[in-house]
Write a protein that holds these residues in place. Structure first.
Motif, PDB file in Angstrom:
ATOM      1  N   GLU A  73      21.632   6.602  11.575  1.00 34.06           N
ATOM      2  CA  GLU A  73      20.690   6.102  12.268  1.00 34.06           C
ATOM      3  C   GLU A  73      19.587   6.352  11.543  1.00 34.06           C
ATOM      4  O   GLU A  73      19.221   6.941  10.697  1.00 34.06           O
ATOM      5  CB  GLU A  73      20.790   6.801  13.710  1.00 34.06           C
ATOM      6  CG  GLU A  73      21.940   6.471  14.363  1.00 34.06           C
ATOM      7  CD  GLU A  73      21.738   7.458  15.622  1.00 34.06           C
ATOM      8  OE1 GLU A  73      20.761   7.738  16.088  1.00 34.06           O
ATOM      9  OE2 GLU A  73      23.022   7.200  16.607  1.00 34.06           O
ATOM     10  N   HIS A  74      18.467   5.485  12.127  1.00 28.68           N
ATOM     11  CA  HIS A  74      17.000   5.741  11.694  1.00 28.68           C
ATOM     12  C   HIS A  74      16.360   6.890  12.351  1.00 28.68           C
ATOM     13  O   HIS A  74      16.459   6.886  13.526  1.00 28.68           O
ATOM     14  CB  HIS A  74      16.164   4.346  11.926  1.00 28.68           C
ATOM     15  CG  HIS A  74      16.516   3.176  10.950  1.00 28.68           C
ATOM     16  ND1 HIS A  74      15.971   3.152   9.637  1.00 28.68           N
ATOM     17  CD2 HIS A  74      17.330   2.270  11.089  1.00 28.68           C
ATOM     18  CE1 HIS A  74      16.438   2.235   9.179  1.00 28.68           C
ATOM     19  NE2 HIS A  74      17.229   1.537  10.030  1.00 28.68           N
ATOM     20  N   CYS A  75      16.014   7.813  11.640  1.00 31.85           N
ATOM     21  CA  CYS A  75      15.015   8.798  12.031  1.00 31.85           C
ATOM     22  C   CYS A  75      13.618   8.666  11.521  1.00 31.85           C
ATOM     23  O   CYS A  75      13.426   9.161  10.536  1.00 31.85           O
ATOM     24  CB  CYS A  75      15.666  10.185  11.719  1.00 31.85           C
ATOM     25  SG  CYS A  75      17.311  10.554  12.279  1.00 31.85           S
ATOM     26  N   ASP A  76      12.909   8.096  12.556  1.00 38.04           N
ATOM     27  CA  ASP A  76      11.562   7.860  12.169  1.00 38.04           C
ATOM     28  C   ASP A  76      11.486   6.873  10.717  1.00 38.04           C
ATOM     29  O   ASP A  76      12.138   5.793  10.823  1.00 38.04           O
ATOM     30  CB  ASP A  76      10.785   9.092  11.938  1.00 38.04           C
ATOM     31  CG  ASP A  76       9.061   8.744  11.735  1.00 38.04           C
ATOM     32  OD1 ASP A  76       8.612   7.724  11.989  1.00 38.04           O
ATOM     33  OD2 ASP A  76       8.432   9.847  11.481  1.00 38.04           O
ATOM     34  N   ILE A  77      10.858   7.453   9.625  1.00 38.30           N
ATOM     35  CA  ILE A  77      10.965   6.693   8.384  1.00 38.30           C
ATOM     36  C   ILE A  77      12.232   6.956   7.609  1.00 38.30           C
ATOM     37  O   ILE A  77      12.338   6.305   6.451  1.00 38.30           O
ATOM     38  CB  ILE A  77       9.511   6.838   7.638  1.00 38.30           C
ATOM     39  CG1 ILE A  77       9.447   8.441   7.512  1.00 38.30           C
ATOM     40  CG2 ILE A  77       8.421   6.546   8.348  1.00 38.30           C
ATOM     41  CD1 ILE A  77       8.649   8.788   6.328  1.00 38.30           C
ATOM     42  N   CYS A  78      13.078   7.766   8.184  1.00 41.81           N
ATOM     43  CA  CYS A  78      14.186   8.030   7.225  1.00 41.81           C
ATOM     44  C   CYS A  78      15.582   7.640   7.951  1.00 41.81           C
ATOM     45  O   CYS A  78      15.359   6.910   8.925  1.00 41.81           O
ATOM     46  CB  CYS A  78      14.253   9.460   6.998  1.00 41.81           C
ATOM     47  SG  CYS A  78      12.877  10.209   6.457  1.00 41.81           S
ATOM     48  N   THR A  79      16.585   7.753   7.308  1.00 42.49           N
ATOM     49  CA  THR A  79      18.042   7.613   8.063  1.00 42.49           C
ATOM     50  C   THR A  79      18.602   8.954   7.740  1.00 42.49           C
ATOM     51  O   THR A  79      18.356   9.751   7.265  1.00 42.49           O
ATOM     52  CB  THR A  79      18.907   6.667   7.065  1.00 42.49           C
ATOM     53  OG1 THR A  79      18.971   7.230   5.816  1.00 42.49           O
ATOM     54  CG2 THR A  79      18.090   5.365   6.876  1.00 42.49           C
ATOM     55  N   CYS A  80      19.399   9.186   9.162  1.00 43.07           N
ATOM     56  CA  CYS A  80      20.159  10.601   9.028  1.00 43.07           C
ATOM     57  C   CYS A  80      21.585  10.349   9.684  1.00 43.07           C
ATOM     58  O   CYS A  80      21.846   9.186  10.313  1.00 43.07           O
ATOM     59  CB  CYS A  80      19.150  11.199  10.016  1.00 43.07           C
ATOM     60  SG  CYS A  80      18.723  10.834  11.589  1.00 43.07           S
ATOM     61  N   GLU A  81      22.293  11.250   9.356  1.00 41.60           N
ATOM     62  CA  GLU A  81      23.643  11.453   9.746  1.00 41.60           C
ATOM     63  C   GLU A  81      24.212  12.823   9.880  1.00 41.60           C
ATOM     64  O   GLU A  81      23.613  13.488   8.987  1.00 41.60           O
ATOM     65  CB  GLU A  81      24.528  10.489   8.981  1.00 41.60           C
ATOM     66  CG  GLU A  81      24.589  10.958   7.401  1.00 41.60           C
ATOM     67  CD  GLU A  81      26.056  10.031   6.942  1.00 41.60           C
ATOM     68  OE1 GLU A  81      27.093   9.906   7.700  1.00 41.60           O
ATOM     69  OE2 GLU A  81      25.636   9.527   5.976  1.00 41.60           O
ATOM     70  N   VAL A  82      25.034  13.200  10.646  1.00 41.38           N
ATOM     71  CA  VAL A  82      25.646  14.429  10.633  1.00 41.38           C
ATOM     72  C   VAL A  82      26.931  14.541   9.753  1.00 41.38           C
ATOM     73  O   VAL A  82      27.838  13.737  10.267  1.00 41.38           O
ATOM     74  CB  VAL A  82      25.785  15.068  12.077  1.00 41.38           C
ATOM     75  CG1 VAL A  82      26.286  16.506  11.976  1.00 41.38           C
ATOM     76  CG2 VAL A  82      24.208  15.177  12.632  1.00 41.38           C
ATOM     77  N   ASP A  83      27.106  15.473   8.865  1.00 41.09           N
ATOM     78  CA  ASP A  83      28.469  15.787   8.450  1.00 41.09           C
ATOM     79  C   ASP A  83      28.915  17.173   8.317  1.00 41.09           C
ATOM     80  O   ASP A  83      28.286  17.762   7.730  1.00 41.09           O
ATOM     81  CB  ASP A  83      28.457  14.857   6.954  1.00 41.09           C
ATOM     82  CG  ASP A  83      29.661  14.851   6.113  1.00 41.09           C
ATOM     83  OD1 ASP A  83      30.856  15.109   7.176  1.00 41.09           O
ATOM     84  OD2 ASP A  83      29.834  15.190   4.951  1.00 41.09           O
ATOM     85  N   LYS A  84      29.837  17.592   9.047  1.00 41.35           N
ATOM     86  CA  LYS A  84      30.368  18.937   8.972  1.00 41.35           C
ATOM     87  C   LYS A  84      29.158  19.813   9.443  1.00 41.35           C
ATOM     88  O   LYS A  84      29.006  20.888   8.715  1.00 41.35           O
ATOM     89  CB  LYS A  84      30.899  19.207   7.780  1.00 41.35           C
ATOM     90  CG  LYS A  84      32.248  18.358   7.159  1.00 41.35           C
ATOM     91  CD  LYS A  84      32.726  19.037   5.990  1.00 41.35           C
ATOM     92  CE  LYS A  84      33.981  17.905   5.508  1.00 41.35           C
ATOM     93  NZ  LYS A  84      34.423  18.398   4.170  1.00 41.35           N
ATOM     94  N   LYS A  85      28.325  19.516  10.377  1.00 39.72           N
ATOM     95  CA  LYS A  85      27.415  20.238  11.042  1.00 39.72           C
ATOM     96  C   LYS A  85      26.069  20.437  10.072  1.00 39.72           C
ATOM     97  O   LYS A  85      25.293  21.259  10.305  1.00 39.72           O
ATOM     98  CB  LYS A  85      27.799  21.570  11.338  1.00 39.72           C
ATOM     99  CG  LYS A  85      28.700  21.635  12.573  1.00 39.72           C
ATOM    100  CD  LYS A  85      29.058  22.800  13.114  1.00 39.72           C
ATOM    101  CE  LYS A  85      29.722  22.843  14.310  1.00 39.72           C
ATOM    102  NZ  LYS A  85      30.245  24.279  14.938  1.00 39.72           N
ATOM    103  N   VAL A  86      25.918  19.565   9.056  1.00 37.97           N
ATOM    104  CA  VAL A  86      24.925  19.157   8.237  1.00 37.97           C
ATOM    105  C   VAL A  86      24.075  18.268   8.330  1.00 37.97           C
ATOM    106  O   VAL A  86      24.673  16.935   8.481  1.00 37.97           O
ATOM    107  CB  VAL A  86      25.283  19.535   6.831  1.00 37.97           C
ATOM    108  CG1 VAL A  86      24.024  19.299   5.735  1.00 37.97           C
ATOM    109  CG2 VAL A  86      26.051  20.707   6.500  1.00 37.97           C
ATOM    110  N   LEU A  87      22.663  18.103   8.858  1.00 37.91           N
ATOM    111  CA  LEU A  87      22.015  16.973   9.062  1.00 37.91           C
ATOM    112  C   LEU A  87      21.545  16.246   7.527  1.00 37.91           C
ATOM    113  O   LEU A  87      20.850  17.069   7.020  1.00 37.91           O
ATOM    114  CB  LEU A  87      20.780  17.256  10.049  1.00 37.91           C
ATOM    115  CG  LEU A  87      19.846  16.076  10.155  1.00 37.91           C
ATOM    116  CD1 LEU A  87      20.498  14.810  10.975  1.00 37.91           C
ATOM    117  CD2 LEU A  87      18.564  16.582  10.954  1.00 37.91           C
ATOM    118  N   LEU A  88      21.974  15.170   7.255  1.00 43.17           N
ATOM    119  CA  LEU A  88      21.922  14.706   5.967  1.00 43.17           C
ATOM    120  C   LEU A  88      20.540  13.882   6.406  1.00 43.17           C
ATOM    121  O   LEU A  88      20.577  12.533   6.778  1.00 43.17           O
ATOM    122  CB  LEU A  88      22.847  13.725   5.554  1.00 43.17           C
ATOM    123  CG  LEU A  88      24.096  14.633   5.196  1.00 43.17           C
ATOM    124  CD1 LEU A  88      25.157  13.710   4.629  1.00 43.17           C
ATOM    125  CD2 LEU A  88      23.933  15.779   4.256  1.00 43.17           C
TER     126      LEU A  88
END
Length: 421
Positions: free
Chosen positions: A25-40
């Motif tokens: 998803e979009h996180c402000d000006i970035c994109t983000c996703e969670v993989d194995k409890k790590v926010l990328l």
């Protein structure tokens, strides 16, 4: 029916697209996703928002991703044309990449709040200098990449605050000399200082680096190998320098050394006499001295398993003392005959032999120790290459049969490509 199929295809495509959006998803000006409890957190190549200052790092608002469940953050701010670093505030971050920007300076205290950071990349920027306070607060940092910058000098103590550092890369910079206790880092295990312009190394440069295992000093301007004081190094790369002199006992303290490369230097027979004495009592298993100016090599490496002497001017090769040797490359030299002792008791473990591009005219393998081990000559040899030998006139009768090669434990490969046989 065609309309139903079209509708069904559209529904499936929408669901796949929605699923992808739910993962990233979009996180402000970035994109983000969670993989194995790590926010990328991917903030690379982002555009400037209204009110942002050009050349400064643009951090996303933490409120944007606080609904995620994660243990740590890995953030990517590559290719943002960032010019200056000021204090960062990404709490819970473990990995941060600021590579491929235009960072020329790091303010004191920039990383002071990133106490959980373990990996930091500042690769491919415009850093000309760093000081002790540049990395203040990074007591848990394990990996630091400063490669591909414009660093010219390293001052003693600049890594003082890095109490947990294990891997450090300074390759592709403009460093000319190393003096003082720059690498006095007890936890350091891997150090890459390749592709600089280093022409001298101080005697105390590696003092207290008691756990250093891998050291890469290749592609510099070193002309002399002085005495190194660390005993823990296992892999040491000195290739692509201008080394013509090996000082007495230069490697005598490297009791754990297993892999050494001195390839592509200016080593001659005289320099290697001292090298042989240096390596006599080491645990060295692999030695590379290709592309030098050696006429002969006498190392007495009883533990050596791999030896590469290719592309020199070797006219003779003493074979005594290589009882553990499994692979030998003597290609591209000036051998006029096959060295005595490549068979039998002197090299009982030899499996791989390359004699390509030598002016050998008569191929025969003189047997050493035949009376002690008759019928077991070349028992382990599985690959032989005699390619590109324009001067070969004949293969001696029985050169590769009968008592010379029997009994053989495995299939063999013999290459005679582009030879005049």
């Amino acid at each position: 029916m065609p309309n139903f199929r079209l509708w069904l295809t559209a529904v499936i495509a929408c669901r796949i697209f929605s699923s992808a959006l739910s993962q990233m998803e979009h996180c402000d000006i970035c994109t983000c996703e969670v993989d194995k409890k790590v926010l990328l957190l991917n903030c690379s190549g982002v555009k400037t928002r209204p009110g942002d200052y050009f050349g400064f790092i643009r951090q996303p608002n933490p409120d944007i991703y606080d609904h995620y469940t994660f243990d740590t953050i890995e953030a990517n701010f590559e290719s943002n044309r960032i010019k200056k670093l000021t204090r960062l505030s990404l709490l819970g971050i473990s990995a941060l990449s600021l590579a491929r920007n235009e960072i020329a300076a790091i303010d004191s205290g920039t990383f002071l709040e990133l106490k959980t950071l373990k990996t930091l990349s500042l690769k491919n920027n415009k850093l000309e200098t760093v000081n002790q306070k540049s990395f203040q607060g990074l007591s848990d940092l394990e990996v630091l990449d400063l490669s591909e910058n414009m660093l010219k000098k390293l001052s003693p103590g600049i890594f003082t605050f890095l109490k947990s550092l294990r891997t450090l890369s300074l390759s592709h910079n403009m460093i000319e000399s190393l003096d003082g206790k720059v690498f006095a880092i007890p936890t350091l295990q891997t150090l890459d200082i390749s592709r600089n312009s280093i022409n001298g190394i101080g005697l105390d440069i590696f003092e207290n680096a008691d756990n250093l295992i891998t050291l890469n000093l290749s592609s510099n301007k070193l002309s002399t190998v002085d005495k190194f004081m660390f005993a823990s190094v296992e892999t040491f790369d000195l290739s692509f320098n201008k080394i013509a002199t090996v000082e007495p006992h230069a490697f005598s303290n490297l009791k754990s050394l297993k892999w050494l490369s001195l390839s592509r230097n200016n080593l001659t027979e005289v320099a290697l006499q001292e090298l042989g004495d240096n390596l006599k009592n080491l645990r060295l298993q692999e030695l590379h001295v290709q592309r030098n100016y050696l006429q002969t090599l006498e190392v007495n490496g009883s533990r050596l398993k791999v030896l590469n002497v290719s592309s020199n001017v070797v006219t003779s090769f003493p074979t005594a003392g290589y009882t553990a040797l499994e692979a030998l490359d003597l290609s591209h030299n000036q051998l006029h005959s096959v060295p005595t002792g490549l068979t039998g008791l002197q090299m009982p473990a030899l499996r791989w032999l390359n004699l390509d591009n030598n002016p050998i005219t008569d191929v025969r393998f003189p047997i050493a120790g035949k009376e002690e081990q008759d019928g077991e000559i070349f028992v382990n040899l599985t690959w032989v290459s005699l390619s590109h030998m324009g001067d070969v006139q004949k293969l001696a009768a029985g050169a590769f049969s009968g008592e010379f090669l029997m009994p053989m434990s495995q299939p063999q490969i013999l290459s005679l490509a582009r030879s005049a046989v």
